[in-house]
Design an enzyme around this catalytic site. Structure first.
Site, short mmCIF file in Angstrom:
data_model
loop_
_atom_site.label_atom_id
_atom_site.label_comp_id
_atom_site.label_asym_id
_atom_site.label_seq_id
_atom_site.Cartn_x
_atom_site.Cartn_y
_atom_site.Cartn_z
N TYR A 95 0.68 -1.24 -0.18
CA TYR A 95 0.04 0.17 -0.07
C TYR A 95 0.87 1.24 -0.04
CZ TYR A 95 -4.59 -2.27 0.24
OH TYR A 95 -5.70 -2.88 -0.23
N GLU A 137 -8.79 -7.25 4.05
CA GLU A 137 -8.00 -8.30 3.32
C GLU A 137 -7.11 -9.33 4.15
OE1 GLU A 137 -5.64 -5.72 0.54
OE2 GLU A 137 -7.68 -4.98 -0.21
#
Ligand SMILES: Cc1cc2nc3c(=O)[nH]c(=O)nc-3n(C[C@H](O)[C@H](O)[C@H](O)COP(=O)(O)OP(=O)(O)OC[C@H]3O[C@@H](n4cnc5c(N)ncnc54)[C@H](O)[C@@H]3O)c2cc1C
Ligand code: HEM
Length: 414
Positions: A95, A137
Site C-alpha cells: 500500500y 484483506e
C-alpha cells in the site's frame, strides 16, 4: 485522523474527480509502471489497455471522496475490491508504494506544490483507506489459510484434464501439484490463474470462476477463447490456455475468493440468467443446490449464439432429467439449425418479458452473469418487471465498473 477542514478539502475535489478521474488514474498507472515495471506482472495488462481498471479505480476514489464523512457505507464495495486484491495476493506492505504514486499523480495532474494542504489531506485520507482495506484483506487471508486445504499466495496446480465444452469453451481440471487437498469455496467464487506470457515477457494473472460444486480434491475452470478482430488482438491468457497448455502442464492458482455467491439460507426460487461463458459461476451454484436435494425451484435462462456455442448442453440436459425442480429457457441468437417448436428454446436474444410468467416469482433471488451490455439489459428488465434490486445479484467478468442499481433504481425514482 482527518479534521473537518481536511474532509471539506477532499469533498472539494469531487467535481474534478467526476470530470477527470479516469485521466488521473490512467496517469497514475502509467507513472507507476514506469517507475516500478515489476508491478506489470501483477496487473492484468488487458484491463489497462481497455481502460477498465483505471475506470474502476477512478470510481472507487470518487466514491471514497463522496463518503469521506462516513466511509463505513462503502463496506460492501471494499469487500468486492478486497476479494480481487486477495485473489491477486496483494499484501499490506504494497500500500505504501501505491500510495506514493497515487499522491504524486494527484500533485502532478492538479499541479499542486509539495506542501499543499490538499495533498496533505489526501495523504491522510489514503492512509485511512489503506488501513481499512488491508484490515479487510488480512481477515480474508486468515480465513482461507485456516481452512482444510487452504493456502496463501500462488500454488502450483497440474492440468489433469482438458475437456472441450463447446466451439469456444474448454474446461480445465486442476489438481494441486503437491498432492494435497483444495480449500472448499462458496458456489460462485473464482480463482486467479497465473501464467508466463513469453510474447510480452510478463507473468499475467486472470480470474476464472469455479464451474463445479466444491469437492475438496480439484477445481474446474471453464475458459472461453477470446478471439480478436482487426482492431483487437486475441485474448492472451485464454488463447494460451486453449492452444499451448497440455494435460500435465502446471499453472499457478490463488485460493478461491469473490462475493458473488449463492445465498444458501434463502428458501425461495433461484433464477439464473447467463450470457455465453457467464454460465460458469451459475453452474457451480446450480450443482450445489442439486447436490443438497433442496426443493428450491431453479429456473435457468441462458443466451448463446446457437447450439454449437452452447456449452455444457449435455450436462444441463442430464441435470434437468434428474431433477424436477430445474427448468431451462435457452435463447439462440443465430440458430444453426431450424428450431423445432419448443417453449424452452427461443430464437433471438434473451428477452425476459417473453417468459415473465416463469421467472417473476414471489421470494425469488436472481443471479446474473454475462457481458456488460447483457447485464445492463437483464438488470433493467428485471427492475421493469417489478423485481426489487436487493434480490438481484450480478457479476462482471472484469473490473467492476457497472453501477446498475444507481442507474436503474435512481432513474425509476425520478
Ligand atoms: C470474477 C471473474 C470471473 C471470470 N470468470 C471467467 C470464466 O469463468 N470463464 C472465462 O472464460 N472468463 C472468465 N473471466 C474473464 C477472464 O478473467 C479473462 O478476462 C478472459 O479470459 C480474457 O483474458 P485474456 O488474457 O484471454 O484476454 P486479454 O489479453 O486480457 O484481452 C481482453 C480483451 O482486451 C482486448 N485487448 C487486449 N490488449 C489490447 C490492446 N493492446 N489493444 C486493444 N485491445 C486489447 C482483447 O482483444 C480482448 O478483447 C472472469 C473474470 C473475472 C473478473
Ligand atoms: C487504497 C488503495 C487502493 C484502492 C482504492 C484500490 C482499488 C482497486 C479497485 C477499485 C480495483 C478493481 C476491483 C474490481 O473491480 O474487481 C482494484 C484492483 C486491483 N488492485 Fe487495487 N486498490 C488499492 C490498492 C492496491 C495496492 C496496494 C495494490 C498492490 C499492487 C493493488 C493492486 C490491484 C490489482 C493488481 C488489481 C487488479 C487489476 C486488474 O485485474 O486489472 N491495489 N483495486
Amino acid at each position: 485522523m482527518l479534521n473537518q477542514a481536511q474532509k471539506e478539502a477532499i469533498k472539494a475535489t469531487i467535481p474534478v474527480l467526476k470530470a477527470n478521474g479516469v485521466a488521473l488514474t490512467s496517469y497514475f498507472y502509467e507513472r507507476m509502471f514506469r517507475h516500478n515495471p515489476e508491478l506489470k506482472h501483477i496487473f492484468n495488462q488487458g484491463n489497462q489497455h481497455s481502460g477498465k481498471q483505471p475506470t474502476a479505480l477512478a470510481g472507487a476514489v470518487l466514491a471514497y471522496a463522496e463518503h469521506i464523512d462516513d466511509p463505513s457505507v462503502l463496506a460492501s464495495a471494499l469487500m468486492g475490491i478486497g476479494h480481487k486484491h486477495v485473489s491477486l495476493n496483494i499484501r499490506p506492505e504494497q500500500y505504501d508504494l501505491v500510495g506514493q504514486h497515487l499522491l504524486a499523480s494527484i500533485g502532478e495532474v492538479l499541479d499542486l506544490p509539495g506542501d499543499s494542504p490538499l495533498l496533505e489531506a489526501w495523504a491522510l485520507a489514503y492512509d485511512q483507506l489503506a488501513t481499512l482495506m488491508a484490515g479487510v484483506e488480512n481477515k480474508m487471508y486468515r480465513q482461507t489459510l485456516g481452512q482444510t486445504g487452504g493456502w496463501s499466495g500462488w500454488r502450483p496446480f497440474i492440468i489433469r484434464q482438458k475437456v472441450q465444452e463447446s466451439a469456444e469453451i474448454t474446461s480445465f481440471y486442476l489438481y494441486p501439484s503437491d498432492g494435497g487437498q483444495v480449500a472448499s469455496f462458496l458456489p460462485g467464487q473464482f480463482v486467479s490463474v497465473r501464467l508466463f506470457l513469453p510474447e510480452i515477457n510478463l507473468l499475467q494473472p486472470r480470474q476464472y470462476s469455479l464451474s463445479n460444486a466444491p469437492n475438496g480434491a480439484y477445481y474446474r475452470i471453464s475458459v472461453k477463447r477470446e478471439s480478436g478482430s482487426s482492431l483487437r488482438p486475441d485474448g492472451m491468457i485464454s488463447n494460451r490456455l486453449h492452444n499451448f497448455t497440455r494435460e500435465g502442464d502446471v499453472v499457478e492458482l490463488t485460493p478461491p475468493a469473490g462475493g458473488f455467491t449463492l445465498k444458501q439460507d434463502q428458501p425461495g426460487p433461484v433464477v439464473f440468467i447467463s450470457g455465453g461463458v457467464g454460465q460458469t459461476p451459475l453452474l457451480s451454484m446450480a450443482e450445489t443446490v442439486l447436490n443438497t436435494h433442496s426443493p428450491r425451484p431453479m429456473i435457468w435462462v441462458h443466451g448463446a449464439r446457437n447450439k454449437t456455442s452452447h456449452a455444457f448442453r449435455e450436462l444441463l440436459n442430464t441435470w434437468s432429467q434428474r431433477s424436477d425442480t430445474l427448468r431451462f429457457f435457452n435463447f439462440y441468437e443465430q440458430p444453426d439449425e431450424p428450431l423445432a417448436p419448443n417453449p424452452a428454446v427461443i430464437p433471438g436474444r434473451v428477452d425476459l418479458h417473453l417468459i415473465k410468467a416463469f421467472i417473476i416469482l414471489p421470494q425469488a433471488t436472481y443471479y446474473l452473469c454475462g457481458p456488460e451490455p447483457f447485464l445492463r439489459q437483464q438488470y433493467g428488465d428485471l427492475i421493469a418487471l417489478g423485481v426489487k434490486p436487493e434480490n438481484i445479484n450480478y457479476e462482471e467478468f472484469g473490473p467492476q465498473t457497472l453501477t446498475l442499481r444507481q442507474e436503474f433504481v435512481v432513474n425509476e425514482a425520478v
